[in-house]
Design a protein around this motif. Structure first.
Motif, PDB file in Angstrom:
ATOM      1  N   LEU A 151       0.755  -1.213  -0.065  1.00 19.68           N
ATOM      2  CA  LEU A 151       0.400   0.028  -0.109  1.00 19.68           C
ATOM      3  C   LEU A 151       0.915   0.835   0.288  1.00 19.68           C
ATOM      4  O   LEU A 151       2.019   1.788   0.754  1.00 19.68           O
ATOM      5  N   PHE A 152       0.055   1.864  -0.709  1.00 16.35           N
ATOM      6  CA  PHE A 152       1.314   3.829  -1.042  1.00 16.35           C
ATOM      7  C   PHE A 152       2.770   3.408  -1.381  1.00 16.35           C
ATOM      8  O   PHE A 152       3.205   4.687  -1.605  1.00 16.35           O
ATOM      9  N   TYR A 153       2.898   2.305  -2.113  1.00 16.43           N
ATOM     10  CA  TYR A 153       3.862   2.310  -2.428  1.00 16.43           C
ATOM     11  C   TYR A 153       4.414   3.175  -3.747  1.00 16.43           C
ATOM     12  O   TYR A 153       6.308   3.650  -3.624  1.00 16.43           O
ATOM     13  N   ASN A 154       3.359   3.651  -4.627  1.00 16.56           N
ATOM     14  CA  ASN A 154       3.751   5.043  -5.512  1.00 16.56           C
ATOM     15  C   ASN A 154       3.415   6.213  -5.043  1.00 16.56           C
ATOM     16  O   ASN A 154       3.275   6.553  -5.861  1.00 16.56           O
ATOM     17  N   ARG A 158       2.310   9.676   1.222  1.00 19.03           N
ATOM     18  CA  ARG A 158       1.409   8.995   1.990  1.00 19.03           C
ATOM     19  C   ARG A 158       2.083   7.756   3.120  1.00 19.03           C
ATOM     20  O   ARG A 158       1.943   8.306   3.665  1.00 19.03           O
ATOM     21  N   ARG A 159       3.082   7.353   2.507  1.00 21.95           N
ATOM     22  CA  ARG A 159       3.898   6.396   3.355  1.00 21.95           C
ATOM     23  C   ARG A 159       4.014   6.734   3.838  1.00 21.95           C
ATOM     24  O   ARG A 159       4.574   6.171   5.771  1.00 21.95           O
ATOM     25  N   LYS A 160       5.139   7.804   4.417  1.00 19.51           N
ATOM     26  CA  LYS A 160       5.625   9.030   5.197  1.00 19.51           C
ATOM     27  C   LYS A 160       4.066   9.019   6.817  1.00 19.51           C
ATOM     28  O   LYS A 160       4.907   8.875   7.651  1.00 19.51           O
ATOM     29  N   PHE A 161       3.279   9.102   6.179  1.00 16.53           N
ATOM     30  CA  PHE A 161       2.499   9.108   7.527  1.00 16.53           C
ATOM     31  C   PHE A 161       1.730   8.284   8.461  1.00 16.53           C
ATOM     32  O   PHE A 161       1.106   7.997   9.264  1.00 16.53           O
ATOM     33  N   LEU A 162       2.632   7.068   7.628  1.00 11.55           N
ATOM     34  CA  LEU A 162       2.075   5.712   8.320  1.00 11.55           C
ATOM     35  C   LEU A 162       2.814   5.232   9.827  1.00 11.55           C
ATOM     36  O   LEU A 162       4.227   6.226   9.511  1.00 11.55           O
ATOM     37  N   LYS A 163       1.502   5.424  10.442  1.00 19.04           N
ATOM     38  CA  LYS A 163       2.326   4.820  11.864  1.00 19.04           C
ATOM     39  C   LYS A 163       3.382   3.604  12.184  1.00 19.04           C
ATOM     40  O   LYS A 163       3.638   2.867  11.198  1.00 19.04           O
ATOM     41  N   LYS A 165       3.760  -0.284  12.989  1.00 18.82           N
ATOM     42  CA  LYS A 165       3.728  -1.288  12.521  1.00 18.82           C
ATOM     43  C   LYS A 165       2.129  -1.598  13.705  1.00 18.82           C
ATOM     44  O   LYS A 165       1.264  -1.808  13.707  1.00 18.82           O
ATOM     45  N   ALA A 166       2.470  -1.462  15.552  1.00 24.05           N
ATOM     46  CA  ALA A 166       1.362  -1.769  16.427  1.00 24.05           C
ATOM     47  C   ALA A 166       0.092  -0.800  15.756  1.00 24.05           C
ATOM     48  O   ALA A 166      -1.066  -1.336  16.454  1.00 24.05           O
ATOM     49  N   ALA A 167       0.622   0.610  16.037  1.00 23.94           N
ATOM     50  CA  ALA A 167      -0.411   1.540  16.093  1.00 23.94           C
ATOM     51  C   ALA A 167      -1.043   1.301  14.268  1.00 23.94           C
ATOM     52  O   ALA A 167      -2.585   0.964  14.766  1.00 23.94           O
ATOM     53  N   GLU A 168      -0.921   0.585  13.566  1.00 18.62           N
ATOM     54  CA  GLU A 168      -1.653   0.529  12.070  1.00 18.62           C
ATOM     55  C   GLU A 168      -2.202  -0.842  12.604  1.00 18.62           C
ATOM     56  O   GLU A 168      -3.427  -1.130  12.246  1.00 18.62           O
ATOM     57  N   SER A 169      -1.924  -1.620  13.387  1.00 16.24           N
ATOM     58  CA  SER A 169      -2.522  -2.792  13.353  1.00 16.24           C
ATOM     59  C   SER A 169      -3.862  -2.902  14.142  1.00 16.24           C
ATOM     60  O   SER A 169      -4.614  -3.395  14.190  1.00 16.24           O
ATOM     61  N   ARG A 170      -3.490  -1.673  15.339  1.00 16.60           N
ATOM     62  CA  ARG A 170      -4.369  -1.314  16.598  1.00 16.60           C
ATOM     63  C   ARG A 170      -5.786  -0.755  15.304  1.00 16.60           C
ATOM     64  O   ARG A 170      -6.803  -1.279  15.756  1.00 16.60           O
ATOM     65  N   ALA A 171      -5.593   0.081  14.487  1.00 14.81           N
ATOM     66  CA  ALA A 171      -5.974   0.072  13.401  1.00 14.81           C
ATOM     67  C   ALA A 171      -7.414  -0.078  12.936  1.00 14.81           C
ATOM     68  O   ALA A 171      -8.534  -0.228  12.653  1.00 14.81           O
ATOM     69  N   VAL A 172      -6.722  -1.779  12.470  1.00 15.09           N
ATOM     70  CA  VAL A 172      -7.148  -2.420  11.614  1.00 15.09           C
ATOM     71  C   VAL A 172      -7.640  -3.069  12.451  1.00 15.09           C
ATOM     72  O   VAL A 172      -9.217  -3.538  12.493  1.00 15.09           O
ATOM     73  N   VAL A 173      -7.689  -3.884  13.681  1.00 17.10           N
ATOM     74  CA  VAL A 173      -8.327  -4.778  14.926  1.00 17.10           C
ATOM     75  C   VAL A 173      -9.550  -3.786  15.414  1.00 17.10           C
ATOM     76  O   VAL A 173     -11.194  -4.159  14.828  1.00 17.10           O
ATOM     77  N   GLU A 174      -9.428  -2.278  15.056  1.00 15.68           N
ATOM     78  CA  GLU A 174     -10.377  -1.273  15.666  1.00 15.68           C
ATOM     79  C   GLU A 174     -11.792  -1.053  14.242  1.00 15.68           C
ATOM     80  O   GLU A 174     -13.107  -1.520  14.207  1.00 15.68           O
TER      81      GLU A 174
END
Ligand code: ATP
Ligand code: MG
Length: 346
Positions: A151-154, A158-163, A165-174
């Motif tokens: 995701l966001f490879y191009n 956007r990629r820079k704004f990713l938090k 792995k733990a924070a993104e995982s939490r958002a996925v669970v939510e």
């Protein structure tokens, strides 16, 4: 002076538009689950690696798509859910824009496999950064699987704004939890980095779903809410006043089966607890609102998490009353057992 204004290339315009729909991996998960639900799925499996940065896979047993639709679904504004803007009034599906799949496909390595009832073969579509690489036949059962890699490879900004792995995982669970609570009758599985995180069978009620999703500790401390005023109905579960704590609470709101966020309504519900919880305690809330479709507008924000109400004051008042009525019997019972006659005091 030569002209300075030029129309952006479609691919650039698509990537910019995608920024509104897809903020982070959890947005992709939400959109793909919603598509699966709109397709009538009874079981949805979500697999995620590295918080969704490297891989998101969502498989459903819904209606699937015929080949022509599978090729069409990644075109912008291509949707089977509405045909006219008037259809937005009381729209019953989660989707209505025809934006999610083209947005996702333009900023990731995207694969879709699908088969519809009556098809003698399924379709496998591969898209890279919005460009279709291949369309091939595939053998598969009825339903759809979407794979989103890198995701966001191009879109490095956007990629820079990713938090983390733990924070993104939490958002996925939510994201999974919210929609799993909204639709108790659908079975959900979430596998993260090959570890099962959510595995809930089809349930009969929200109560049963809260129990299987969040555990008996959460479910055991809840009281039921049932409230109706005219055409407004509120049902669900809220935490017993005595169990409320200042942190760690869960607040989920749904309107006509759609998860949404609304801090004013959460505050209104909390106001219903006034006098029953210590100041600073934040009770957990699982509240489902039913209103006639023409009383709400879901087309407010690209994330579709905000809802506009025709009569917001009415809804706020109903939330407060619904909570107050639900905890009232408990308050009276506490008053009798403690002998104060005035309810609990702090
Ligand atoms: N899992 C699925 N099963 C069957 N059909 C699907 C699935 N996912 C997408 N589709 C089809 O592809 C179309 C495009 O999907 P997309 O998510 O881009 O738009 P939408 O759901 O119509 O609107 P929105 O952008 O608001 O989500 C859908 O209208 C639907 O017909
Ligand atoms: Mg959609």
């Amino acid at each position: 002076m030569s002209s300075r204004i030029a129309i952006l290339a479609d691919s650039v315009a698509d990537q910019i538009a995608a920024g509104e729909v897809v903020e982070r991996p959890a947005s992709v998960v939400k959109e793909l689950i919603e598509n699966a639900l709109d397709a009538g799925a009874s079981k949805i499996v979500v697999e995620v690696e590295s918080g969704g940065r490297s891989l998101i896979r969502v498989s459903d047993d819904g209606s699937g798509m015929a080949r022509a639709d599978a090729v069409m679904c990644i075109e912008r504004h291509a949707t089977s859910k509405i045909t006219d803007v008037s259809d937005l009034i009381g729209v019953g599906s989660y989707g209505f824009r025809g934006e999610a799949l083209p947005a996702i496909a333009s900023i990731a390595k995207f694969e879709l496999e699908t088969a519809a009832d009556g098809d003698h073969e399924g379709t496998r579509l591969v898209v890279n950064g919005g460009r279709v690489d291949s369309v091939e036949p595939v053998a598969r059962q009825i339903g759809t699987t979407v794979v989103v890699k890198r995701l966001f490879y191009n879109t490095p900004a956007r990629r820079k704004f990713l938090k983390s792995k733990a924070a993104e995982s939490r958002a996925v669970v939510e994201a999974v939890n919210a929609v799993a609570l909204a639709r108790p009758r659908v079975a959900f599985k979430l596998i993260m980095d090959e570890r099962g995180v959510v595995d809930v069978p089809a349930s009969r009620s929200m109560e049963e779903r809260i129990d299987s999703l969040l555990g008996p500790d959460v479910a055991g401390g809840l009281i039921a809410v049932q409230y109706a005023e005219g055409e407004v109905k509120i049902s669900g579960y809220i935490q017993r006043p005595a169990e409320a704590r200042p942190s760690g609470r869960k607040a989920y709101l749904f309107v006509n089966g759609r998860p949404f966020r609304d801090s004013f309504l959460v505050r209104a519900a909390e106001a219903g607890y006034r006098g029953a919880v210590a100041p600073g305690d934040r009770p957990s809330l699982f509240l489902a609102l039913e209103v006639p479709g023409d009383q709400i507008d879901v087309n407010v924000h690209p994330s579709k998490l905000a809802v506009r109400f025709r009569d917001r004051f009415l809804i706020e008042r109903c939330f407060e009353e619904a909570v107050r009525n639900a905890i009232n019997p408990i308050q009276s019972a506490t008053a009798i057992t403690t002998g104060t006659g005035k309810g609990r005091s702090f």
